[in-house]
Design a protein around this motif. Structure first.
Motif, mmCIF file in Angstrom:
data_model
loop_
_atom_site.group_PDB
_atom_site.id
_atom_site.type_symbol
_atom_site.label_atom_id
_atom_site.label_comp_id
_atom_site.label_asym_id
_atom_site.label_seq_id
_atom_site.Cartn_x
_atom_site.Cartn_y
_atom_site.Cartn_z
ATOM 1 N N ILE A 160 -11.111 6.291 -0.821
ATOM 2 C CA ILE A 160 -11.335 7.555 -1.502
ATOM 3 C C ILE A 160 -10.125 8.449 -1.222
ATOM 4 C CG2 ILE A 160 -12.794 9.611 -1.607
ATOM 5 C CD1 ILE A 160 -15.147 7.841 -0.880
ATOM 6 N N CYS A 161 -9.636 9.115 -2.252
ATOM 7 C CA CYS A 161 -8.341 9.789 -2.152
ATOM 8 C C CYS A 161 -8.471 11.268 -1.784
ATOM 9 C CB CYS A 161 -7.576 9.647 -3.459
ATOM 10 S SG CYS A 161 -7.226 7.921 -3.881
ATOM 11 N N ALA A 162 -7.423 11.755 -1.138
ATOM 12 C CA ALA A 162 -7.357 13.130 -0.657
ATOM 13 C C ALA A 162 -6.177 13.847 -1.306
ATOM 14 C CB ALA A 162 -7.230 13.142 0.862
ATOM 15 N N GLU A 163 -5.966 15.110 -0.885
ATOM 16 C CA GLU A 163 -4.935 15.941 -1.508
ATOM 17 C C GLU A 163 -3.951 16.521 -0.492
ATOM 18 O OE1 GLU A 163 -7.456 17.394 -5.440
ATOM 19 O OE2 GLU A 163 -7.123 18.808 -3.802
ATOM 20 N N ALA A 164 -3.642 15.782 0.554
ATOM 21 C CA ALA A 164 -2.594 16.227 1.474
ATOM 22 C C ALA A 164 -1.247 16.159 0.761
ATOM 23 C CB ALA A 164 -2.573 15.364 2.725
ATOM 24 N N SER A 165 -0.309 16.993 1.210
ATOM 25 C CA SER A 165 1.034 16.991 0.629
ATOM 26 C C SER A 165 2.070 16.973 1.744
ATOM 27 C CB SER A 165 1.239 18.202 -0.275
ATOM 28 O OG SER A 165 1.049 19.415 0.447
ATOM 29 N N ALA A 166 3.309 16.644 1.378
ATOM 30 C CA ALA A 166 4.365 16.521 2.383
ATOM 31 C C ALA A 166 5.712 16.854 1.766
ATOM 32 C CB ALA A 166 4.385 15.106 2.964
ATOM 33 N N ALA A 167 6.657 17.213 2.627
ATOM 34 C CA ALA A 167 8.034 17.466 2.225
ATOM 35 C C ALA A 167 8.956 16.824 3.246
ATOM 36 C CB ALA A 167 8.311 18.965 2.129
ATOM 37 N N CYS A 168 10.012 16.180 2.773
ATOM 38 C CA CYS A 168 10.913 15.440 3.657
ATOM 39 C C CYS A 168 12.354 15.691 3.240
ATOM 40 C CB CYS A 168 10.584 13.947 3.588
ATOM 41 S SG CYS A 168 11.700 12.881 4.509
ATOM 42 N N LEU A 169 13.179 16.129 4.195
ATOM 43 C CA LEU A 169 14.615 16.281 3.956
ATOM 44 C C LEU A 169 15.320 14.978 4.295
ATOM 45 C CD1 LEU A 169 15.748 19.800 5.284
ATOM 46 C CD2 LEU A 169 15.875 18.949 2.925
ATOM 47 N N VAL A 170 16.119 14.484 3.359
ATOM 48 C CA VAL A 170 16.847 13.233 3.533
ATOM 49 C C VAL A 170 18.341 13.529 3.583
ATOM 50 C CG1 VAL A 170 17.316 10.948 2.549
ATOM 51 C CG2 VAL A 170 15.044 11.988 2.300
ATOM 52 N N SER A 171 19.032 12.860 4.516
ATOM 53 C CA SER A 171 20.481 13.055 4.652
ATOM 54 C C SER A 171 21.148 11.708 4.833
ATOM 55 C CB SER A 171 20.789 13.951 5.852
ATOM 56 O OG SER A 171 20.483 13.272 7.066
ATOM 57 N N LEU A 172 22.485 11.738 4.910
ATOM 58 C CA LEU A 172 23.257 10.550 5.256
ATOM 59 C C LEU A 172 23.782 10.698 6.676
ATOM 60 C CD1 LEU A 172 25.398 9.776 2.072
ATOM 61 C CD2 LEU A 172 23.444 8.484 2.944
ATOM 62 N N GLY A 173 23.729 9.640 7.443
ATOM 63 C CA GLY A 173 24.349 9.630 8.764
ATOM 64 C C GLY A 173 23.635 10.441 9.810
ATOM 65 N N GLY A 174 22.351 10.699 9.631
ATOM 66 C CA GLY A 174 21.607 11.429 10.638
ATOM 67 C C GLY A 174 21.465 10.632 11.924
ATOM 68 N N THR A 175 21.142 11.316 12.985
ATOM 69 C CA THR A 175 21.045 10.664 14.292
ATOM 70 C C THR A 175 19.619 10.268 14.638
ATOM 71 O OG1 THR A 175 20.832 12.820 15.393
ATOM 72 C CG2 THR A 175 23.049 11.899 15.159
ATOM 73 N N ARG A 176 18.644 10.635 13.826
ATOM 74 C CA ARG A 176 17.252 10.290 14.125
ATOM 75 C C ARG A 176 16.534 9.876 12.859
ATOM 76 N NH1 ARG A 176 14.065 15.416 16.190
ATOM 77 N NH2 ARG A 176 12.323 14.032 15.652
ATOM 78 N N ASP A 177 15.511 9.053 13.019
ATOM 79 C CA ASP A 177 14.726 8.553 11.891
ATOM 80 C C ASP A 177 15.632 7.974 10.802
ATOM 81 O OD1 ASP A 177 11.996 9.200 12.799
ATOM 82 O OD2 ASP A 177 12.746 11.257 12.753
ATOM 83 N N ARG A 178 16.478 7.033 11.241
ATOM 84 C CA ARG A 178 17.419 6.373 10.336
ATOM 85 C C ARG A 178 16.772 5.142 9.719
ATOM 86 N NH1 ARG A 178 22.275 4.848 13.842
ATOM 87 N NH2 ARG A 178 20.572 4.340 15.266
ATOM 88 N N VAL A 179 16.978 4.957 8.421
ATOM 89 C CA VAL A 179 16.444 3.788 7.722
ATOM 90 C C VAL A 179 17.275 2.567 8.084
ATOM 91 C CG1 VAL A 179 15.965 2.754 5.480
ATOM 92 C CG2 VAL A 179 15.570 5.205 5.834
#
Length: 310
Positions: A160-179
């Motif tokens: 069953i689905c909800a309505e939470a929302s999110a925002a994420c800033l994406v950069s190049l060459g960051g030092t944390r949470d790197r893909v």
């Protein structure tokens, strides 16, 4: 290297037991018992009086890292699971850009992979930034939708689905949470209306677990890691039962899967990845240097997985 600079989440204040939602959309007592007892669902976060711009606005306002960096945002992406979310000619994304001073950003929506679209949006944002030529440029990915129809409220026999929302800033060459890796497996033979095609639903349910396992393993292999080196698994929040079965097949500790939001929030379509990441970081479940795995599946069907390093 694509990196997540910051993530913010908005949880609507209204909490509804799944029985209340089920009464509105015509679920039977047997279906509700399945959701509660087997799938581990309890309640969902909803904002019945709010609009889609309200949801997205609340998530962006919860992202203080954007303040003073609006001029650096080159791309604004709305990752969403539903192909249509507002009537023509409304454009909530352009409204969001104007509201937050993102006049220099190219704004567009990504929907092609349903509830797995958030990972696609992060990957696409990184690719666009790499081609942009400005190492200081940013992309802003937002996710969140209104459950305005029965199809948007229910994944048949699953969630069953909800309505939470999110925002994420994406950069190049960051030092944390790197893909570190990103893998997609598409199964177009499952494209269709599962709620109206029992045979298609049965085949999809049969193939769901092995396809998800293969996708997860492929992402870990692409990252040059073993599953034992994955500190945390962030699932999509459809239910708890499917992830317990997947963990048994993978021999991965279910205690290292962030399942708290399944009963507490519900399945927030493409926003699940960010909702669970925020839970993991604010709860101290991730330490610097840890590798973690985000998983998602979208009806249609798309299976995706992304390994990141915190």
């Amino acid at each position: 290297m694509t990196a997540l600079e910051a993530v913010a989440v908005h949880l609507p204040p209204r909490i509804e037991p799944i029985e209340d939602v089920g009464a509105r959309i015509g679920l039977t007592p047997r279906q509700l018992r399945l959701f509660r007892r087997f799938h581990g669902l309890d309640q969902v976060r909803l904002d019945p009086d709010g609009t889609l711009p309200d949801l997205l606005d609340a998530a962006v306002r919860a992202l203080p890292e954007l303040r003073g960096n609006e001029h650096r945002v080159r791309y604004l992406l709305h990752a969403r699971g539903m192909p249509v979310v507002v009537p023509y000619p409304l454009n909530p994304l352009q409204e969001l850009a104007e509201r937050f001073g993102l006049s220099g950003a190219t704004a567009f929506t990504v929907t092609q992979q349903a509830c797995a679209t958030s990972l696609l949006a992060v990957d696409l944002a990184g690719r666009l930034l790499a081609d942009d030529g400005d190492p200081t440029a940013l992309a802003l990915v937002v996710a969140g939708e209104k459950t305005f129809t029965r199809d948007a409220q229910l994944v048949p026999d699953t969630s069953i689905c909800a309505e939470a929302s999110a925002a994420c800033l994406v950069s190049l060459g960051g030092t944390r949470d790197r893909v570190v890796s990103y893998v997609v497996r598409q199964r177009p033979e499952f494209d269709g209306r599962l709620a109206e095609d029992p045979e298609l639903l049965t085949r999809y349910q049969r193939e769901y677990q092995p396809t998800m396992i293969e996708t997860l393993q492929a992402a870990v292999d692409q990252a040059g890691l073993n599953l034992s080196e994955i500190s945390l698994l962030l699932p999509h929040n459809v239910n708890q039962a499917s992830w317990r079965m997947i963990c048994r097949e993978l021999d991965y500790p279910v205690e290292r899967v962030v399942l708290d939001n399944v009963p507490a929030v519900g399945h927030s379509l493409a926003a699940d990845a960010f909702v669970n990441l925020r839970t993991a970081t604010t709860g101290g479940a991730l330490r610097p240097g840890d590798h973690y795995l985000i998983a998602a599946a979208g009806i249609g069907a798309t299976f995706s997985a992304m390994v990141l390093q915190h």
